[in-house]
Design an enzyme around this catalytic site. Structure first.
Site, PDB file in Angstrom:
ATOM      1  N   SER A 100      26.845 -34.344  13.619  1.00  0.00           N
ATOM      2  CA  SER A 100      27.163 -34.559  12.205  1.00  0.00           C
ATOM      3  C   SER A 100      28.416 -33.770  11.868  1.00  0.00           C
ATOM      4  CB  SER A 100      26.001 -34.042  11.364  1.00  0.00           C
ATOM      5  OG  SER A 100      26.417 -33.857  10.044  1.00  0.00           O
ATOM      6  N   SER A 101      29.171 -34.254  10.890  1.00  0.00           N
ATOM      7  CA  SER A 101      30.381 -33.499  10.509  1.00  0.00           C
ATOM      8  C   SER A 101      30.026 -32.190   9.811  1.00  0.00           C
ATOM      9  CB  SER A 101      31.275 -34.352   9.612  1.00  0.00           C
ATOM     10  OG  SER A 101      30.584 -34.749   8.453  1.00  0.00           O
ATOM     11  N   CYS A 102      28.762 -32.032   9.382  1.00  0.00           N
ATOM     12  CA  CYS A 102      28.439 -30.780   8.690  1.00  0.00           C
ATOM     13  C   CYS A 102      28.201 -29.627   9.663  1.00  0.00           C
ATOM     14  CB  CYS A 102      27.277 -30.960   7.728  1.00  0.00           C
ATOM     15  SG  CYS A 102      25.743 -31.195   8.568  1.00  0.00           S
ATOM     16  N   TYR A 129      20.040 -27.604   8.813  1.00  0.00           N
ATOM     17  CA  TYR A 129      20.279 -28.872   9.505  1.00  0.00           C
ATOM     18  C   TYR A 129      21.437 -28.718  10.490  1.00  0.00           C
ATOM     19  CZ  TYR A 129      21.794 -33.748  10.047  1.00  0.00           C
ATOM     20  OH  TYR A 129      22.175 -34.970  10.558  1.00  0.00           O
ATOM     21  N   LYS A 133      21.674 -29.189  14.598  1.00  0.00           N
ATOM     22  CA  LYS A 133      22.598 -30.121  15.260  1.00  0.00           C
ATOM     23  C   LYS A 133      23.511 -29.383  16.243  1.00  0.00           C
ATOM     24  CE  LYS A 133      21.483 -34.155  13.752  1.00  0.00           C
ATOM     25  NZ  LYS A 133      21.088 -35.226  14.677  1.00  0.00           N
ATOM     26  N   HIS A 172      22.045 -39.655   0.256  1.00  0.00           N
ATOM     27  CA  HIS A 172      23.427 -39.176   0.191  1.00  0.00           C
ATOM     28  C   HIS A 172      24.116 -39.851  -0.992  1.00  0.00           C
ATOM     29  CE1 HIS A 172      22.650 -37.921   4.396  1.00  0.00           C
ATOM     30  NE2 HIS A 172      23.421 -36.908   4.019  1.00  0.00           N
TER      31      HIS A 172
HETATM   32  P1  GDP Z   1      27.126 -33.691   1.701  1.00  0.00           P
HETATM   33  O1  GDP Z   1      28.335 -34.403   2.206  1.00  0.00           O
HETATM   34  O2  GDP Z   1      26.342 -33.033   2.784  1.00  0.00           O
HETATM   35  O3  GDP Z   1      27.476 -32.728   0.594  1.00  0.00           O
HETATM   36  O4  GDP Z   1      26.102 -34.796   1.160  1.00  0.00           O
HETATM   37  P2  GDP Z   1      25.894 -35.702  -0.137  1.00  0.00           P
HETATM   38  O5  GDP Z   1      26.251 -37.106   0.213  1.00  0.00           O
HETATM   39  O6  GDP Z   1      24.491 -35.475  -0.600  1.00  0.00           O
HETATM   40  O7  GDP Z   1      26.870 -35.176  -1.279  1.00  0.00           O
HETATM   41  C1  GDP Z   1      28.256 -35.369  -1.248  1.00  0.00           C
HETATM   42  C2  GDP Z   1      28.854 -34.943  -2.576  1.00  0.00           C
HETATM   43  O8  GDP Z   1      28.502 -35.917  -3.571  1.00  0.00           O
HETATM   44  C3  GDP Z   1      28.377 -33.599  -3.095  1.00  0.00           C
HETATM   45  O9  GDP Z   1      29.488 -32.928  -3.696  1.00  0.00           O
HETATM   46  C4  GDP Z   1      27.371 -34.000  -4.191  1.00  0.00           C
HETATM   47  O10 GDP Z   1      27.215 -33.019  -5.198  1.00  0.00           O
HETATM   48  C5  GDP Z   1      28.048 -35.252  -4.746  1.00  0.00           C
HETATM   49  N1  GDP Z   1      27.168 -36.132  -5.513  1.00  0.00           N
HETATM   50  C6  GDP Z   1      27.446 -36.636  -6.741  1.00  0.00           C
HETATM   51  N2  GDP Z   1      26.437 -37.353  -7.229  1.00  0.00           N
HETATM   52  C7  GDP Z   1      25.476 -37.348  -6.253  1.00  0.00           C
HETATM   53  C8  GDP Z   1      24.194 -37.941  -6.166  1.00  0.00           C
HETATM   54  O11 GDP Z   1      23.703 -38.617  -7.076  1.00  0.00           O
HETATM   55  N3  GDP Z   1      23.499 -37.735  -5.009  1.00  0.00           N
HETATM   56  C9  GDP Z   1      24.018 -36.991  -3.961  1.00  0.00           C
HETATM   57  N4  GDP Z   1      23.303 -36.845  -2.851  1.00  0.00           N
HETATM   58  N5  GDP Z   1      25.231 -36.398  -4.045  1.00  0.00           N
HETATM   59  C10 GDP Z   1      25.956 -36.578  -5.157  1.00  0.00           C
END
Ligand code: GDP
Length: 312
Positions: A100-102, A129, A133, A172
């Protein structure tokens, strides 16, 4: 293949079947608990795969990661250790491990190169997580070094596509926003709340492009690396993403950022030089991919008659 029911696994099956592979051995959590070492050994012993695609994992968005850290680290460690170790014990020479990129440091230089792994602290919202990974990547490298195997770690950037998790608690950002905008439009609401500041930058890759890259890696005679990033090559900020998803859905109301919710890593953009050197590049633009994912979501919803989402 482990995890064929998930977002990545189902895309891999589609791609492999299209490529003429007819002898796929599939397993998902209904028929095999990958956290159970003896069950994994028995399954592998019975089926004797030549190549393993390890796409099974406990995954989730920023909220799920911070709520269930124990599940995220423990389940992923168990799955990786069981599949990689038992696979090796039963003679599997070739394995593709989905990283994963994280896994990269929170403040890694952008775009992030594979060699930035373990050069700095991780993003706290998904550290458990990411640690699991990283352990998977290190397991693959250690087996390669000690036993001469060909265990390759693929680092996908943020993925989206049909079959994603649309539960607002665990999803996500792409599926979450598709669902929020769709329901706001359907219910005639004039406001959609997007988490965080809108400033974090993310790179989004359609899962079919990832599957295609995995097949290229699997079929290559030699891949001169143990870790390979797979990304789209460009990022957007979350406010721009929200704007785009609003347009695709046809939502006309306001978009509000809730700064009380976490932003996570400020930027995640992968350096994709290695895949380019192999002659691969993604085919699906972000807009076309989101349009296709939205069509699929609407179809799935109408065939499932879902419960309305909790507002947040
Ligand atoms: P990340 O890439 O591991 O941070 O995974 P996410 O896809 O959960 O979040 C990506 C970014 O989108 C973060 O900055 C979240 O705060 C933002 N974000 C905005 N609205 C949402 C939402 O409704 N759900 C999620 N999961 N992220 C959101």
């Amino acid at each position: 293949m482990a995890g064929h029911g998930g977002l990545v696994g189902s895309a891999l099956v589609r791609r492999l079947e299209k490529g003429g592979y007819t002898d796929l051995l599939l397993t998902d959590r209904q028929d095999l608990d990958l956290a159970d070492g003896s069950a994994v050994r028995a399954w592998l012993g019975r089926h004797r795969p030549e190549v393993i695609l390890l796409a099974a994992a406990r995954v989730g968005g920023i909220l799920a990661n911070s709520r269930y850290p124990a599940d995220f680290i423990a389940e992923n460690l168990a799955i990786e250790l069981n599949v990689i170790r038992m696979g090796h014990a039963l003679g599997v020479r070739s394995l593709l491990f989905m990283g994963s990129s994280c896994v990269y440091p929170r403040l890694a230089p952008q775009p992030i190169k594979e060699e930035h792994l373990l050069t700095g602290s991780l993003e706290p919202t998904n550290e458990p997580y990411a640690i699991a990974k990283i352990a998977g990547i290190k397991l693959c490298q250690a087996f390669n070094r000690q036993h001469g195997t060909r265990y390759l770690s693929v680092m996908p950037t943020n993925l989206y596509g049909p079959g994603d998790d649309f539960d607002l608690e665990t999803s996500h950002v792409v599926p979450a926003l598709l669902r929020k905008f769709h329901e706001a439009k359907a219910e005639g609401r004039d406001e959609v709340v997007v988490w965080g500041s809108g400033r974090p930058r993310r790179e989004f890759l359609h899962v079919d492009d990832l599957a295609d890259a995995c097949v290229v890696l699997m079929e290559a005679d030699t891949v001169p690396w143990e870790i390979v990033n797979v990304g789209y090559g460009e990022d957007v900020n979350i406010a721009e993403l929200a704007q785009l998803i609003g347009e695709v859905v046809g939502y006309k109301g306001r978009i509000v950022q809730d700064e009380n919710l976490p932003d996570g890593t400020p930027q995640k953009l992968l350096d994709v030089t290695r895949m380019r050197q192999l002659g691969w590049q993604p085919r699906t633009s972000l807009r076309a991919g989101i349009e296709q994912t939205y069509r699929d979501y609407v179809l799935q919803r109408s065939s499932r008659s879902e419960q309305p989402a909790a507002r947040c």
